[in-house]
Write a protein that holds these residues in place. Sequence first.
Motif, mmCIF file in Angstrom:
data_model
loop_
_atom_site.group_PDB
_atom_site.id
_atom_site.type_symbol
_atom_site.label_atom_id
_atom_site.label_comp_id
_atom_site.label_asym_id
_atom_site.label_seq_id
_atom_site.Cartn_x
_atom_site.Cartn_y
_atom_site.Cartn_z
ATOM 1 N N ASN A 126 0.838 -1.195 0.000
ATOM 2 C CA ASN A 126 0.000 0.000 0.000
ATOM 3 C C ASN A 126 0.874 1.247 0.000
ATOM 4 O OD1 ASN A 126 -1.854 2.046 0.423
ATOM 5 N ND2 ASN A 126 -3.072 0.864 1.879
ATOM 6 N N ASP A 145 0.408 3.884 2.778
ATOM 7 C CA ASP A 145 0.787 3.559 4.148
ATOM 8 C C ASP A 145 2.245 3.976 4.374
ATOM 9 O OD1 ASP A 145 1.465 2.433 6.591
ATOM 10 O OD2 ASP A 145 0.375 0.569 6.225
ATOM 11 N N SER A 193 6.534 3.128 2.595
ATOM 12 C CA SER A 193 7.000 4.211 1.729
ATOM 13 C C SER A 193 8.150 3.776 0.819
ATOM 14 C CB SER A 193 7.427 5.422 2.566
ATOM 15 O OG SER A 193 8.466 5.064 3.469
ATOM 16 N N GLN A 226 -2.203 0.082 -4.369
ATOM 17 C CA GLN A 226 -2.779 -0.443 -3.141
ATOM 18 C C GLN A 226 -3.165 -1.891 -3.387
ATOM 19 O OE1 GLN A 226 -5.774 2.231 -1.184
ATOM 20 N NE2 GLN A 226 -5.462 3.490 -3.010
#
Length: 251
Positions: free
Chosen positions: A162, A165, A169, A190
């Motif tokens: 994701n 989130d 990263s 995602q």
Amino acid sequence: MNLNQDTYVENTDVLKLRAPKTFSYLAYLKLTLKKETIMTTYTLTVKNESLSPTRFAIFQEAPELGVAGNVFTLAWFSKFAYTGTTAEFAWEIDYSAIWSRPGQKLRPGVVCKTSQDVTVDLDGPNKVTLSYDQSNDAFYFGPTTIGSKGSIFTNCDSSVPNSLDPAFSAYAAGVGVAMSGAGTFLVNTQPNINLTWTPKPKYYLVSGNFKSGEILDVQNILNGGKALEIPYESVLTQTAYLDKNNILHLK
């Protein structure tokens, strides 16, 4: 090639086709080109009549997307032009699914280079799924399949991290679409999302220090009156220029 003699003709659609003695050249052309699509080429010529060198970038209006979420618009093409010189652009309306991993979350100013480009056909194979190989830290598209006509389907399976989130990263990526071999739009990846893109090509020209593949702040560009719409309703070629007051015009 003498088609009045027995011969073998090789092409992408028919292999080792025996052409009889009465086989006309026109009939041969019709047969070999039957399944080929003739692509229409659109062109734009832009002259820099301002007092400073600049870059000209083309971007498109965001297409309808089948799910909620931010669609990031890319500088589709970008070319540099000194004062008194012109920049030439040309493209065809052929689509592909893409993904990019710029190394950070998608946002305006980030340059996204295409990592994989898979050709899609609005009337044929137009659905593709993105996966993530955790052991090798690599994204990849699976094979294309056929979905409903008129749209492009770019899905992410459960293996995809994701990008929204902060904990993921380092794995941030974008999935989207391209036209004529260059990226046009991306969405943050995602897990388990299905994106349905319905293209509606509408073109804009802007001047500034924009690189190809750079995410644009489209709202700011449009609200500031910095972009010029380039219509192609009944023409295939357009000409524009940047004046001495740094305003874009159609000729």
